[in-house]
Design a protein around this motif. Structure first.
Motif, PDB file in Angstrom:
ATOM      1  N   ASN A 408      94.074  33.528   8.896  1.00 40.29           N
ATOM      2  CA  ASN A 408      95.210  32.909   9.599  1.00 40.29           C
ATOM      3  C   ASN A 408      96.063  32.060   8.660  1.00 40.29           C
ATOM      4  N   ASN A 409      95.469  31.644   7.539  1.00 39.53           N
ATOM      5  CA  ASN A 409      96.186  30.794   6.579  1.00 39.53           C
ATOM      6  C   ASN A 409      96.121  31.417   5.175  1.00 39.53           C
ATOM      7  N   ILE A 410      96.247  32.748   5.132  1.00 37.76           N
ATOM      8  CA  ILE A 410      96.020  33.460   3.882  1.00 37.76           C
ATOM      9  C   ILE A 410      96.986  33.042   2.775  1.00 37.76           C
ATOM     10  N   ASP A 411      98.212  32.677   3.116  1.00 38.85           N
ATOM     11  CA  ASP A 411      99.183  32.263   2.098  1.00 38.85           C
ATOM     12  C   ASP A 411      98.726  31.004   1.375  1.00 38.85           C
ATOM     13  N   ASN A 412      98.030  30.124   2.091  1.00 40.07           N
ATOM     14  CA  ASN A 412      97.561  28.880   1.485  1.00 40.07           C
ATOM     15  C   ASN A 412      96.312  29.088   0.624  1.00 40.07           C
ATOM     16  N   TYR A 413      95.529  30.121   0.963  1.00 40.87           N
ATOM     17  CA  TYR A 413      94.238  30.315   0.293  1.00 40.87           C
ATOM     18  C   TYR A 413      94.236  31.402  -0.789  1.00 40.87           C
ATOM     19  N   SER A 414      95.188  32.316  -0.753  1.00 42.52           N
ATOM     20  CA  SER A 414      95.103  33.523  -1.580  1.00 42.52           C
ATOM     21  C   SER A 414      95.096  33.243  -3.082  1.00 42.52           C
ATOM     22  N   LYS A 415      95.696  32.138  -3.522  1.00 39.33           N
ATOM     23  CA  LYS A 415      95.772  31.845  -4.951  1.00 39.33           C
ATOM     24  C   LYS A 415      94.652  30.926  -5.439  1.00 39.33           C
ATOM     25  N   LEU A 416      93.770  30.505  -4.521  1.00 39.79           N
ATOM     26  CA  LEU A 416      92.692  29.590  -4.905  1.00 39.79           C
ATOM     27  C   LEU A 416      91.522  30.360  -5.509  1.00 39.79           C
ATOM     28  N   LYS A 417      90.733  29.639  -6.309  1.00 37.84           N
ATOM     29  CA  LYS A 417      89.530  30.222  -6.910  1.00 37.84           C
ATOM     30  C   LYS A 417      88.310  29.659  -6.192  1.00 37.84           C
ATOM     31  N   PHE A 418      87.705  30.501  -5.357  1.00 36.58           N
ATOM     32  CA  PHE A 418      86.627  30.077  -4.471  1.00 36.58           C
ATOM     33  C   PHE A 418      85.257  30.264  -5.119  1.00 36.58           C
ATOM     34  N   PHE A 419      84.452  29.205  -5.024  1.00 40.19           N
ATOM     35  CA  PHE A 419      83.009  29.368  -5.212  1.00 40.19           C
ATOM     36  C   PHE A 419      82.456  29.782  -3.855  1.00 40.19           C
ATOM     37  N   ASN A 420      81.536  30.769  -3.839  1.00 38.25           N
ATOM     38  CA  ASN A 420      81.017  31.251  -2.554  1.00 38.25           C
ATOM     39  C   ASN A 420      79.506  31.414  -2.590  1.00 38.25           C
ATOM     40  N   ASP A 421      78.912  31.415  -1.415  1.00 39.49           N
ATOM     41  CA  ASP A 421      77.479  31.682  -1.284  1.00 39.49           C
ATOM     42  C   ASP A 421      77.192  33.109  -1.742  1.00 39.49           C
ATOM     43  N   TYR A 422      76.109  33.277  -2.514  1.00 38.16           N
ATOM     44  CA  TYR A 422      75.760  34.584  -3.093  1.00 38.16           C
ATOM     45  C   TYR A 422      75.618  35.669  -2.019  1.00 38.16           C
ATOM     46  N   GLY A 425      78.963  37.168  -0.621  1.00 40.62           N
ATOM     47  CA  GLY A 425      79.953  37.745  -1.522  1.00 40.62           C
ATOM     48  C   GLY A 425      80.509  39.077  -1.041  1.00 40.62           C
ATOM     49  N   GLY A 426      79.628  40.007  -0.672  1.00 46.66           N
ATOM     50  CA  GLY A 426      80.071  41.318  -0.212  1.00 46.66           C
ATOM     51  C   GLY A 426      80.827  41.242   1.098  1.00 46.66           C
ATOM     52  N   PHE A 427      80.359  40.380   2.007  1.00 51.86           N
ATOM     53  CA  PHE A 427      80.999  40.187   3.306  1.00 51.86           C
ATOM     54  C   PHE A 427      82.433  39.678   3.125  1.00 51.86           C
ATOM     55  N   LEU A 428      82.593  38.689   2.249  1.00 60.51           N
ATOM     56  CA  LEU A 428      83.917  38.118   1.986  1.00 60.51           C
ATOM     57  C   LEU A 428      84.831  39.151   1.328  1.00 60.51           C
ATOM     58  N   ALA A 429      84.282  39.912   0.371  1.00 59.37           N
ATOM     59  CA  ALA A 429      85.089  40.906  -0.341  1.00 59.37           C
ATOM     60  C   ALA A 429      85.588  41.997   0.598  1.00 59.37           C
ATOM     61  N   LEU A 430      84.771  42.380   1.580  1.00 62.97           N
ATOM     62  CA  LEU A 430      85.156  43.443   2.504  1.00 62.97           C
ATOM     63  C   LEU A 430      86.202  42.971   3.504  1.00 62.97           C
ATOM     64  N   TYR A 431      86.020  41.762   4.050  1.00 65.85           N
ATOM     65  CA  TYR A 431      86.879  41.301   5.136  1.00 65.85           C
ATOM     66  C   TYR A 431      88.048  40.427   4.689  1.00 65.85           C
ATOM     67  N   VAL A 432      87.997  39.902   3.456  1.00 66.48           N
ATOM     68  CA  VAL A 432      89.154  39.172   2.916  1.00 66.48           C
ATOM     69  C   VAL A 432      89.410  39.673   1.493  1.00 66.48           C
ATOM     70  N   PRO A 433      89.896  40.918   1.346  1.00 69.80           N
ATOM     71  CA  PRO A 433      90.098  41.490   0.014  1.00 69.80           C
ATOM     72  C   PRO A 433      91.265  40.871  -0.750  1.00 69.80           C
ATOM     73  N   GLU A 434      92.084  40.051  -0.048  1.00 70.33           N
ATOM     74  CA  GLU A 434      93.225  39.428  -0.722  1.00 70.33           C
ATOM     75  C   GLU A 434      92.789  38.362  -1.721  1.00 70.33           C
ATOM     76  N   ILE A 435      91.536  37.878  -1.572  1.00 67.36           N
ATOM     77  CA  ILE A 435      91.038  36.811  -2.447  1.00 67.36           C
ATOM     78  C   ILE A 435      89.952  37.365  -3.362  1.00 67.36           C
ATOM     79  N   LYS A 436      89.966  36.943  -4.619  1.00 65.39           N
ATOM     80  CA  LYS A 436      88.878  37.286  -5.538  1.00 65.39           C
ATOM     81  C   LYS A 436      87.863  36.149  -5.504  1.00 65.39           C
ATOM     82  N   TRP A 437      86.586  36.512  -5.358  1.00 66.54           N
ATOM     83  CA  TRP A 437      85.542  35.534  -5.131  1.00 66.54           C
ATOM     84  C   TRP A 437      84.737  35.259  -6.397  1.00 66.54           C
ATOM     85  N   PHE A 438      83.710  34.416  -6.285  1.00 65.86           N
ATOM     86  CA  PHE A 438      82.945  33.999  -7.462  1.00 65.86           C
ATOM     87  C   PHE A 438      81.843  34.994  -7.811  1.00 65.86           C
TER      88      PHE A 438
END
Length: 525
Positions: A408-422, A425-438
């Motif tokens: 819902n706030n992808i414009d605010n988050y898309s350029k951030l560098k996220f640390f994520n729970d191991y 990682g796959g869940f985030l990559a599949l459902y929010v592909p606009e962001i590159k994860w840790f």
């Protein structure tokens, strides 16, 4: 040749097959399921095998030893979402069980005891049901929707080839072995288990050869041993040759061995750790293991006893290998049980008749048993399917609400560098592909060196952040990777630590929390 169909058997096996498929539907969402689907999508869209999902190890050229398995998962997902993948898993596993039940029958047929084989055929359905229940019990606790499940099927086929080695005389059989190896090496790196099984078969046949030579057996017997060994060697050569027909060539072997011998996997990844005996699967496996050893020892089948002992202890060093070990253990378990029952059949039948004859022959009580048995069968099935349906859209410990907030706030988050729970990682990559994860589940053995310790890999940097191993190194990693956001479990150490050093909580729910480092975001801008 007239082909006759036994409709009673077809219906019986169809019902049991369907029952098995439904029982083996994965209920718990496997973290690896999601990144396999994502990778399958990347393969389908013709992207190269470079890391496009995380900002760590960016553009890292890696070897995906299960690329075809990932592609199949993505195609199934695109057609029928997760339910179709789960049904496919059930079909693959039931097919493997069926092949193993046939392996038991073949094993007894070549046992050089005609009356024993006839005894098995007479009570075939009983032993098939017995084997089916054992396999279901062992598989049901840890199956997941991932390419690894192909290993169970292909190991079962390799066992079938080993048992049928005497009929592998014509060229079409060897062509089958070649194409089998090509398919397996592209589906999953567990291909190496097939090679290992063939080497074990050669060792056992060599032992038999040595025994025959020492005992001055007939020349024909010794020649037979040599022919069998030669055939095993041919099959191994064909499989090794077939393994070269993959997208990465010989380099795929380096990746497979890296995964097998990685210290990081055995220390930090749960599925690579030893079997936990305090869990239901631990108790069941231990019971089957001990039972098989006792039975094979009691029947004085020393070769099977050695094989069972050797194979059975492997999961106590790594649960990862249970899918490949179980066919050997269960086949030996049932073969030895048949031999034991056959040896004492008169006493056993007499004892059973003494206890149950009057009870069973009573028509009323017999019908009650059948009705109660069917009721129990369908009750278990109903509970399993109901649990599966309820869990399809319930991602339990995954940050579903947090993902919706981010989208819902992808414009605010898309350029951030996220640390994520191991595990996310796959869940985030599949459902929010606009962001590159840790990090995600592909990366524990990747040799893109750690920033802090060049002898370590990316997983080490993750653990420093996740377990707060060293606060000084933690800050150094944050700076080097320029991490300015985090999505983690709301009870995790990072969530507690980062709030203490003035990271701002911008979102929180019952599962996850999103934190931002405003100062670092401003510096980046």
């Amino acid at each position: 040749m007239k082909i006759t169909l036994n409709f009673k058997k077809i219906v019986l096996y169809s019902v049991f097959g369907l029952y098995g498929i439904l029982l083996l539907l994965p209920v718990v969402h496997d973290p690896d399921t999601f990144w396999h689907i994502k990778l399958g999508e990347e393969i389908y869209t013709n992207k190269p095998f470079t890391n496009n999902i995380t900002f760590t190890c960016e553009n890292y050229l890696w070897i995906n030893h299960s690329w075809l398995g990932s592609l199949i998962m993505y195609l199934l997902y695109s057609i029928g979402n997760l339910p179709l993948i789960h049904i496919f898993v059930g079909i693959v596993l039931v097919t493997g069980i069926w092949i193993n039940l046939k392996n038991i029958e073949i094993g007894l047929k070549i046992y050089n005891n005609k009356s024993l084989y006839e005894f098995f055929i007479k009570y075939k359905n009983v032993f098939y049901i017995f084997g089916f229940i054992i396999f279901l019990s062992l598989l049901n606790f840890f199956i997941g929707a991932r390419p690894q499940i192909f290993n169970f099927l292909f190991v079962s086929i390799i066992i079938n080839i080993i048992l049928n080695i005497n009929i592998y005389l014509n060229w079409n059989k060897y062509i089958f072995v070649f194409f089998l190896s090509v398919l397996w090496i592209n589906l999953h790196g567990g291909f190496i288990a097939g090679i290992a099984l063939l080497f074990v078969a050669i060792c056992l046949e060599t032992f038999s050869l040595g025994k025959n030579v020492i005992n001055d057996s007939k020349v024909e017997v010794v020649k037979k041993n040599l022919i069998v060994i030669k055939k095993y060697v041919y099959v191994i050569i064909l499989m090794l040759f077939g393994s070269l027909f993959n997208l990465f060539g010989p380099k795929i072997w380096e990746e497979i061995f890296n995964a097998i011998f990685s210290i990081e996997n055995y220390i930090h990844i749960i599925e690579w750790r030893e079997l936990n005996l305090r869990t239901p699967i631990g108790y069941i496996y231990l019971f089957v293991f001990i039972y098989t050893i006792i039975i094979s020892s009691y029947t004085r089948n020393f070769v099977l006893t050695f094989l069972n002992t050797f194979a059975g202890i492997i999961p106590f060093f790594s649960t990862r290998y249970m899918l490949m070990i179980m066919p050997i253990l269960v086949i030996s378990c049932i073969v030895c049980t048949v031999q034991l029952v056959y040896t004492y059949k008169e006493h056993i039948i007499k004892y059973i008749k003494f206890l149950l004859y009057e009870f069973y022959t009573s028509l009323v009580l017999k019908n009650i048993i059948i009705i109660l048995g069917n009721f129990l069968l369908f009750a278990i099935l109903f509970l399993k399917v109901n649990s599966w349906i309820n869990n399809l859209n319930n991602f339990n410990n995954y940050p579903l609400k947090a993902i919706q907030h981010i989208r819902n706030n992808i414009d605010n988050y898309s350029k951030l560098k996220f640390f994520n729970d191991y595990g996310w990682g796959g869940f985030l990559a599949l459902y929010v592909p606009e962001i590159k994860w840790f990090i995600d589940g592909r990366m524990p053995t990747w040799n893109c060196n750690s920033i802090i310790d060049q002898k370590r890999n990316i997983l080490y940097d993750y653990l420093v952040l996740d377990l707060i191993l060293d606060e000084n190194k933690l800050e150094e990693i944050i700076q080097k990777y320029d991490i300015n956001a985090a999505i983690v479990k709301n009870t995790s150490l990072p969530s507690k630590y980062l709030t203490k050093i003035n990271w701002e909580v911008v979102y929180k729910d019952e599962i996850s929390v999103i934190l931002l480092n405003r100062n670092r975001i401003l510096k980046t801008d």
